[in-house]
Write a protein that holds these residues in place. Structure first.
Motif, PDB file in Angstrom:
ATOM      1  N   ARG A 179      18.345  -5.616   9.856  1.00 27.71           N
ATOM      2  CA  ARG A 179      18.605  -4.576  10.845  1.00 27.71           C
ATOM      3  C   ARG A 179      18.947  -3.267  10.136  1.00 27.71           C
ATOM      4  O   ARG A 179      19.601  -3.270   9.096  1.00 27.71           O
ATOM      5  N   GLY A 180      18.529  -2.176  10.732  1.00 33.01           N
ATOM      6  CA  GLY A 180      18.833  -0.883  10.146  1.00 33.01           C
ATOM      7  C   GLY A 180      18.918   0.196  11.200  1.00 33.01           C
ATOM      8  O   GLY A 180      18.547  -0.009  12.365  1.00 33.01           O
ATOM      9  N   LYS A 181      19.421   1.347  10.784  1.00 33.61           N
ATOM     10  CA  LYS A 181      19.546   2.493  11.693  1.00 33.61           C
ATOM     11  C   LYS A 181      19.053   3.738  10.989  1.00 33.61           C
ATOM     12  O   LYS A 181      19.433   4.018   9.844  1.00 33.61           O
ATOM     13  N   VAL A 182      18.178   4.494  11.659  1.00 32.64           N
ATOM     14  CA  VAL A 182      17.656   5.746  11.098  1.00 32.64           C
ATOM     15  C   VAL A 182      18.779   6.773  11.121  1.00 32.64           C
ATOM     16  O   VAL A 182      19.305   7.106  12.194  1.00 32.64           O
ATOM     17  N   ILE A 183      19.163   7.286   9.947  1.00 29.63           N
ATOM     18  CA  ILE A 183      20.289   8.229   9.882  1.00 29.63           C
ATOM     19  C   ILE A 183      19.842   9.652   9.549  1.00 29.63           C
ATOM     20  O   ILE A 183      20.601  10.601   9.744  1.00 29.63           O
ATOM     21  N   GLU A 184      18.595   9.798   9.048  1.00 32.22           N
ATOM     22  CA  GLU A 184      18.134  11.149   8.710  1.00 32.22           C
ATOM     23  C   GLU A 184      16.606  11.181   8.616  1.00 32.22           C
ATOM     24  O   GLU A 184      16.000  10.284   8.042  1.00 32.22           O
ATOM     25  N   ILE A 185      15.996  12.209   9.211  1.00 27.08           N
ATOM     26  CA  ILE A 185      14.565  12.462   9.026  1.00 27.08           C
ATOM     27  C   ILE A 185      14.448  13.485   7.914  1.00 27.08           C
ATOM     28  O   ILE A 185      14.826  14.662   8.074  1.00 27.08           O
ATOM     29  N   GLY A 209      -2.209   8.180  15.344  1.00 27.84           N
ATOM     30  CA  GLY A 209      -2.497   8.588  16.706  1.00 27.84           C
ATOM     31  C   GLY A 209      -2.804   7.452  17.659  1.00 27.84           C
ATOM     32  O   GLY A 209      -3.312   7.689  18.758  1.00 27.84           O
ATOM     33  N   ASP A 210      -2.480   6.228  17.232  1.00 27.68           N
ATOM     34  CA  ASP A 210      -2.701   5.077  18.104  1.00 27.68           C
ATOM     35  C   ASP A 210      -1.433   4.837  18.925  1.00 27.68           C
ATOM     36  O   ASP A 210      -0.403   4.424  18.402  1.00 27.68           O
ATOM     37  N   GLU A 211      -1.489   5.091  20.241  1.00 29.04           N
ATOM     38  CA  GLU A 211      -0.303   4.979  21.092  1.00 29.04           C
ATOM     39  C   GLU A 211       0.195   3.545  21.219  1.00 29.04           C
ATOM     40  O   GLU A 211       1.351   3.313  21.556  1.00 29.04           O
ATOM     41  N   VAL A 212      -0.672   2.564  20.975  1.00 29.25           N
ATOM     42  CA  VAL A 212      -0.287   1.164  21.140  1.00 29.25           C
ATOM     43  C   VAL A 212       0.485   0.659  19.920  1.00 29.25           C
ATOM     44  O   VAL A 212       1.525  -0.001  20.053  1.00 29.25           O
ATOM     45  N   TYR A 213       0.003   0.962  18.726  1.00 28.49           N
ATOM     46  CA  TYR A 213       0.560   0.348  17.521  1.00 28.49           C
ATOM     47  C   TYR A 213       1.408   1.295  16.671  1.00 28.49           C
ATOM     48  O   TYR A 213       2.216   0.835  15.865  1.00 28.49           O
ATOM     49  N   ASP A 214       1.237   2.599  16.810  1.00 21.09           N
ATOM     50  CA  ASP A 214       1.976   3.529  15.959  1.00 21.09           C
ATOM     51  C   ASP A 214       3.443   3.607  16.353  1.00 21.09           C
ATOM     52  O   ASP A 214       3.802   3.451  17.526  1.00 21.09           O
ATOM     53  N   LEU A 215       4.290   3.852  15.345  1.00 20.88           N
ATOM     54  CA  LEU A 215       5.716   4.067  15.553  1.00 20.88           C
ATOM     55  C   LEU A 215       6.069   5.469  15.069  1.00 20.88           C
ATOM     56  O   LEU A 215       5.498   5.949  14.088  1.00 20.88           O
ATOM     57  N   TRP A 216       7.010   6.117  15.747  1.00 20.90           N
ATOM     58  CA  TRP A 216       7.476   7.439  15.333  1.00 20.90           C
ATOM     59  C   TRP A 216       8.971   7.502  15.626  1.00 20.90           C
ATOM     60  O   TRP A 216       9.401   7.295  16.756  1.00 20.90           O
ATOM     61  N   PHE A 217       9.780   7.769  14.589  1.00 18.73           N
ATOM     62  CA  PHE A 217      11.209   7.543  14.698  1.00 18.73           C
ATOM     63  C   PHE A 217      12.008   8.823  14.844  1.00 18.73           C
ATOM     64  O   PHE A 217      11.565   9.908  14.464  1.00 18.73           O
ATOM     65  N   ARG A 267      17.451   2.325  16.201  1.00 21.86           N
ATOM     66  CA  ARG A 267      17.776   1.058  15.549  1.00 21.86           C
ATOM     67  C   ARG A 267      16.482   0.288  15.325  1.00 21.86           C
ATOM     68  O   ARG A 267      15.692   0.119  16.270  1.00 21.86           O
ATOM     69  N   VAL A 268      16.271  -0.184  14.102  1.00 24.36           N
ATOM     70  CA  VAL A 268      14.980  -0.763  13.729  1.00 24.36           C
ATOM     71  C   VAL A 268      15.163  -2.048  12.932  1.00 24.36           C
ATOM     72  O   VAL A 268      16.256  -2.349  12.442  1.00 24.36           O
ATOM     73  N   PHE A 269      14.071  -2.801  12.822  1.00 30.25           N
ATOM     74  CA  PHE A 269      13.987  -3.931  11.906  1.00 30.25           C
ATOM     75  C   PHE A 269      13.157  -3.484  10.701  1.00 30.25           C
ATOM     76  O   PHE A 269      12.099  -2.867  10.862  1.00 30.25           O
ATOM     77  N   ILE A 270      13.646  -3.802   9.518  1.00 31.98           N
ATOM     78  CA  ILE A 270      12.927  -3.403   8.304  1.00 31.98           C
ATOM     79  C   ILE A 270      12.642  -4.623   7.432  1.00 31.98           C
ATOM     80  O   ILE A 270      13.451  -5.551   7.354  1.00 31.98           O
ATOM     81  N   GLU A 271      11.477  -4.621   6.834  1.00 29.04           N
ATOM     82  CA  GLU A 271      11.125  -5.654   5.862  1.00 29.04           C
ATOM     83  C   GLU A 271      11.382  -5.078   4.476  1.00 29.04           C
ATOM     84  O   GLU A 271      10.766  -4.073   4.090  1.00 29.04           O
ATOM     85  N   VAL A 272      12.290  -5.679   3.748  1.00 28.37           N
ATOM     86  CA  VAL A 272      12.728  -5.142   2.457  1.00 28.37           C
ATOM     87  C   VAL A 272      12.126  -5.960   1.327  1.00 28.37           C
ATOM     88  O   VAL A 272      12.051  -7.192   1.405  1.00 28.37           O
ATOM     89  N   TYR A 273      11.687  -5.274   0.289  1.00 26.32           N
ATOM     90  CA  TYR A 273      11.185  -5.946  -0.909  1.00 26.32           C
ATOM     91  C   TYR A 273      11.659  -5.170  -2.135  1.00 26.32           C
ATOM     92  O   TYR A 273      11.967  -3.982  -2.081  1.00 26.32           O
TER      93      TYR A 273
END
Length: 370
Positions: A32-38, A80-88, A93-99
């Motif tokens: 779990r994560g939270k966007v704190i700055e763009i 520009g895909d309204e179905v699959y694109d994300l814009w934060f 609050r987001v889920f992130i995959e970390v590596y």
């Protein structure tokens, strides 16, 4: 009342587990994560080959797992895909995959966190049921929890192990109906009458959908989700036609149960207030109640299936397909069979419930007359 409070808390825990238990167990790599700055945004970038898109750079604070508290600098690309694109935005609050990389930890955002808000909605739903229904509301929650657990913990796992979706759906529907009626009304004539009507309705809906799917060559392969099932990482070959038929049964179950218990309860109340009423009188009264319910409940089923298919209907209308072409498309045929089979099962439940309940309520008087 205390015991019902304990039961409601227990079933609430079971509901949360049923909804989220497997998800969290299989998603340990997602944090779990939270966007704190763009940090910055580059718009209309040319990626070559005629492709352009927007890139977003932002910081995310990790809020779970071993990396909790760390700040990760991530980027996100949108085409520009309204179905699959994300814009934060900041605060998301987001889920992130970390590596892990040579420079440290990095990753990418998988999706938004939605479970928090869904859990709030669930709590509101449960509170309203308890406030309005009191003890009966608590019983409704218990029966709902049992149904959810039967579907998520028995039906779906058994299908994934290779068992027939059609027969497993029938068994699940029977178990759910029996347990729900016993919890709500106890083992009474009213319960037995409602159970008989529900089983008749479901059996007819299943028989009709089974017959029509064979005659109309409906394979049940329609939609992205069904196509994805063909490539599951398992050696089990899923019976997609059986899955479609099972969906008809599960989809019709709620409406058929609703009609059956409404008629059975009405007949029970009539008998309680008019003890001398005859079998014929009870049966006709039950039929009248059923006729009033029939129109709205049939609309409920058809509107539910129409609502689920609304995007497809818009596409068909936009491309101006003829009615003949439209009705012969498999995904339209699938929804049509679901709606019609479920509605026929619902209608059949009316006389079956009225007949059975009226007989059970007057069988002692009938024996005396003999």
């Amino acid at each position: 009342m205390k015991k019902y409070g304990i039961l409601s808390i227990s079933i609430f825990i079971l509901l949360i587990y049923a909804f989220t238990g497997d998800v969290y167990a299989q998603s340990i790599e997602y944090l779990r994560g939270k966007v704190i700055e763009i940090t910055s945004e580059d718009l209309d970038l040319d990626f070559g080959g005629g492709m352009s898109g927007d890139v977003q750079y932002f910081k995310v604070e990790v809020q779970s797992g071993e990396l909790k508290g760390q700040i990760l600098e991530l980027e996100n690309t949108s085409f520009g895909d309204e179905v699959y694109d994300l814009w934060f935005e900041v605060g998301d609050r987001v889920f992130i995959e970390v590596y892990e990389t040579d420079q440290g930890f990095s990753g990418h955002v998988v999706d938004y966190q939605r479970d928090i808000y869904l859990s709030i909605l669930l709590v509101v739903f449960l509170v309203i049921i308890i406030l309005i229904g009191k003890i009966k509301g608590i019983k409704a929650i218990i029966s709902l929890g049992v149904t959810i657990i039967l579907i998520l913990k028995i039906l779906i796992p058994m299908i994934l192990r290779g068992y027939s979706p059609f027969y497993m759906s029938l068994l699940t529907a029977f178990a759910s109906t029996l347990i729900t009626y016993i919890i709500i009304g106890g083992f009474t004539s009213k319960t037995i009458g409602a159970l008989a009507g529900t089983l008749v309705g479901l059996f007819l809906a299943a028989s009709i959908s089974f017959m029509i799917s064979g005659l109309a060559h409906i394979k049940g392969i329609s939609g992205d989700e069904i196509n994805m099932l063909l490539y599951l990482p398992t050696e089990i070959n899923l019976d997609l036609t059986g899955l479609f038929l099972g969906g008809v049964i599960i989809g019709a179950l709620g409406a058929v149960m609703d009609v059956s218990i409404s008629i059975s309860s009405s007949i029970s109340e009539i008998k309680k207030n008019s003890p001398m009423i005859s079998f014929k009188g009870l049966f006709l009264s039950g039929m009248e109640v059923g006729k009033d319910i029939m129109g709205t409940m049939t609309n409920t089923l058809i509107l539910a299936y129409t609502g689920a298919s609304l995007p497809l209907l818009l596409i068909i209308n936009a491309y101006d397909f003829s009615f003949t072409r439209m009705i012969n498309m498999e995904f339209i045929a699938i929804e049509f069979v679901r709606a019609m089979a479920g509605s026929i099962g619902l209608i059949a439940a009316i006389p079956a419930t009225a007949l059975t309940t009226a007989y059970l309520m007057t069988r002692k008087e009938m024996k005396k007359d003999v």
